[in-house]
Design a protein around this motif. Structure first.
Motif, PDB file in Angstrom:
ATOM      1  N   VAL A 130      -6.659  -8.610  -9.913  1.00 27.61           N
ATOM      2  CA  VAL A 130      -6.228  -7.318  -8.791  1.00 27.61           C
ATOM      3  C   VAL A 130      -5.427  -7.731  -7.562  1.00 27.61           C
ATOM      4  O   VAL A 130      -4.159  -6.952  -7.987  1.00 27.61           O
ATOM      5  CB  VAL A 130      -7.414  -8.061  -8.240  1.00 27.61           C
ATOM      6  CG1 VAL A 130      -7.663  -7.200  -6.240  1.00 27.61           C
ATOM      7  CG2 VAL A 130      -8.832  -7.616  -8.628  1.00 27.61           C
ATOM      8  N   THR A 134      -2.648  -3.914  -7.251  1.00 28.39           N
ATOM      9  CA  THR A 134      -2.495  -3.736  -5.667  1.00 28.39           C
ATOM     10  C   THR A 134      -0.953  -3.367  -6.173  1.00 28.39           C
ATOM     11  O   THR A 134      -0.157  -2.813  -4.856  1.00 28.39           O
ATOM     12  CB  THR A 134      -3.334  -5.027  -4.542  1.00 28.39           C
ATOM     13  OG1 THR A 134      -4.510  -5.078  -4.993  1.00 28.39           O
ATOM     14  CG2 THR A 134      -2.725  -4.549  -3.621  1.00 28.39           C
ATOM     15  N   ILE A 138      -0.365   0.086  -6.168  1.00 30.69           N
ATOM     16  CA  ILE A 138      -0.699   0.624  -5.179  1.00 30.69           C
ATOM     17  C   ILE A 138       0.977   0.145  -4.457  1.00 30.69           C
ATOM     18  O   ILE A 138       1.338   1.048  -3.833  1.00 30.69           O
ATOM     19  CB  ILE A 138      -2.120   0.017  -4.774  1.00 30.69           C
ATOM     20  CG1 ILE A 138      -3.251   0.477  -4.994  1.00 30.69           C
ATOM     21  CG2 ILE A 138      -1.823   0.712  -2.865  1.00 30.69           C
ATOM     22  CD1 ILE A 138      -3.772  -0.118  -4.956  1.00 30.69           C
TER      23      ILE A 138
END
Length: 174
Positions: A130, A134, A138
């Motif tokens: 994760v 991220t 992102i």
């Protein structure tokens, strides 16, 4: 008529003028979406196989491949009505700016892994994945994309006559 123009014809009238005014940004975003999938696919293919102990190296390789695709698509589609530089000068500027972008794309992943230690054995595999997504896909993407949009318009694909009607009409004809 281009694909974007035909899509923009279907946009409600209230938003059409805004979309037409930001057509270049919309095209840049479409190119970004395409290269996001290229980047993500290569990043995970490398990270989960031959470069599993080196996620930042996987990210750099993925961004470099996506950048090559991005150059072609941006030059031939997003910014085709801009320019003024010779191709080799334009390409040099594009890849210098993209090199800075690689650093911006990779920095959040590096911080996540090596400063915050969001990796096994310091955390679970799920938290690591994760955090990698991220930070790398992102946060890094947003930083790199914002910088590249600004820098490409300013230095790589500049135009001195953004408000010139003849330039716009010529762009619409393409």
């Amino acid at each position: 008529m281009s694909v974007v123009d035909s899509v923009l014809e279907r946009v409600p009238q209230a938003y059409r003028a805004l979309a037409l005014r930001h057509r270049e940004l919309i095209k840049f975003g479409v190119v970004g979406a395409i290269t996001f999938f290229i980047d993500t696919g290569i990043f995970y293919a490398l990270k989960l196989t031959i470069l599993s102990p080196k996620p930042v190296t996987s990210k750099v390789i993925a961004v470099l491949v996506a950048t090559l695709v991005s150059y072609v698509l941006n030059r031939e589609w997003s910014f085709r009505t801009r320019g003024g530089h010779r191709t080799h000068h334009e390409a040099t500027l594009y890849f210098i700016i993209s090199g800075i972008g690689v650093g911006l794309y990779s920095a959040p992943l590096w911080v996540s892994r090596y400063v915050l230690h969001l990796q096994t054995p310091f955390t679970s595999r799920l938290v690591e994945e994760v955090a990698d997504f991220t930070a790398g896909q992102i946060v890094g993407l947003l930083l790199g994309m914002a910088f590249r949009w600004w820098a490409f318009r300013k230095w790589v694909f500049p135009t001195d006559h953004e408000d010139d009607e003849s330039t716009r009409e010529g762009a619409l004809a393409r």
